[in-house]
Design a protein around this motif. Sequence first.
Motif, PDB file in Angstrom:
ATOM      1  N   GLY A 198      -5.030  -0.522  -6.299  1.00  0.00           N
ATOM      2  CA  GLY A 198      -4.184  -1.038  -5.727  1.00  0.00           C
ATOM      3  C   GLY A 198      -4.032  -1.775  -4.209  1.00  0.00           C
ATOM      4  O   GLY A 198      -3.609  -2.608  -3.902  1.00  0.00           O
ATOM      5  N   SER A 228       0.841  -1.256  -0.036  1.00  0.00           N
ATOM      6  CA  SER A 228      -0.038   0.051   0.006  1.00  0.00           C
ATOM      7  C   SER A 228       1.043   1.354   0.051  1.00  0.00           C
ATOM      8  O   SER A 228       0.560   2.303  -0.694  1.00  0.00           O
ATOM      9  N   SER A 284      -5.870   5.441  -5.629  1.00  0.00           N
ATOM     10  CA  SER A 284      -5.178   4.187  -5.337  1.00  0.00           C
ATOM     11  C   SER A 284      -5.903   2.921  -4.857  1.00  0.00           C
ATOM     12  O   SER A 284      -5.567   2.109  -4.090  1.00  0.00           O
ATOM     13  N   ILE A 302       2.188   1.944  -3.372  1.00  0.00           N
ATOM     14  CA  ILE A 302       1.196   2.522  -4.404  1.00  0.00           C
ATOM     15  C   ILE A 302       0.762   3.813  -4.008  1.00  0.00           C
ATOM     16  O   ILE A 302       0.551   4.671  -5.093  1.00  0.00           O
TER      17      ILE A 302
END
Length: 329
Positions: free
Chosen positions: A233, A196, A230, A199
């Motif tokens: 992702g 995370s 995002s 991303i």
Amino acid sequence: MALIFSSGSKGTMHSPSIQNIRSNSRRGDKIYLGVLGFAALVLFVLIVGIAATLAWQSRLSLQATGLKFVTLSVWDDAAGVYGIWPFLFGTLYSSLLALLLAVPISLGAAIFLAELCPKWLRTPITFLIELLAAIPSVVYGLWGIFVLTPFLRDKLMTPLAGKNIPLLSGAGYGPSMLTAGVILAIMILPFITAVSRDILQAIPKAQREASYGLGGTKWETISKVVLPYSRSGIIGAVMLGLGRAFGETMAVTMVIGNQPAQTDSGISFNLFEPGYTMSSALANKFNEAQPGLSTSALIEIGLVLFLVAVFINTLARILVRYTGKSVNK
């Protein structure tokens, strides 16, 4: 005339070399494409080969029980009755519990590292998070036995015993579904956080600058620009963590209790009760299995685990693609 002939001869001399360069370039592209195609084909053959091998080795169990193998709640070697519903439920329940515990912490840590953390502090925190991912699962299991299980038993289970709180009732001897869920949450936390964070950091700065230029605050930029941009992702990172939790064996086997719930269905939503997962059932029962139907049933557990993992990864790809399209719109 000499000049014309000379320039013409030079042009004739250069043209074959350009053609050779182009020909070599195309040949190199074909070789590169062939190598990549072969690598992709090898991965596909491996996946199909694993599925075919598991299906063939579990054919005795498939013929004897059929679809009842998933719905039955009894595993009795003496009677030749095999059902994995408590194991399947324990796998799904512990994995979802781990996600509920890990996702908020992971997402908060990723946002802090990508958006708010000072540069001098970002590197050591990132190193510590990645270090968590490198710890072997058996070490987590030992920590769970000697530290986490006594802590949860003395500080949470014993004080709440007998108070009839939904999901938090029962004797609470220590090894339980709650302990397994906490262990899994700690294990998947670094994976979700790291992916995370990467991303979030990959989002173009122009997106943030546009929000600030319109008068957006830091929190408004994160919540209304960064996170929606995002979303796909982050969902992929969560699904990666779910896959990690779904197949974990050693740590869960050491802290979950390894026995079905004392109910007719063999399942219980009570977090203080012990449980079973498909991976822990394989680890506990495979060495004692007799050749024949018993071994075939255990291999069928592996087949079901493989199919559910494929289903989860397929669902993750669909979710990532769907959310990615919604963001692009």
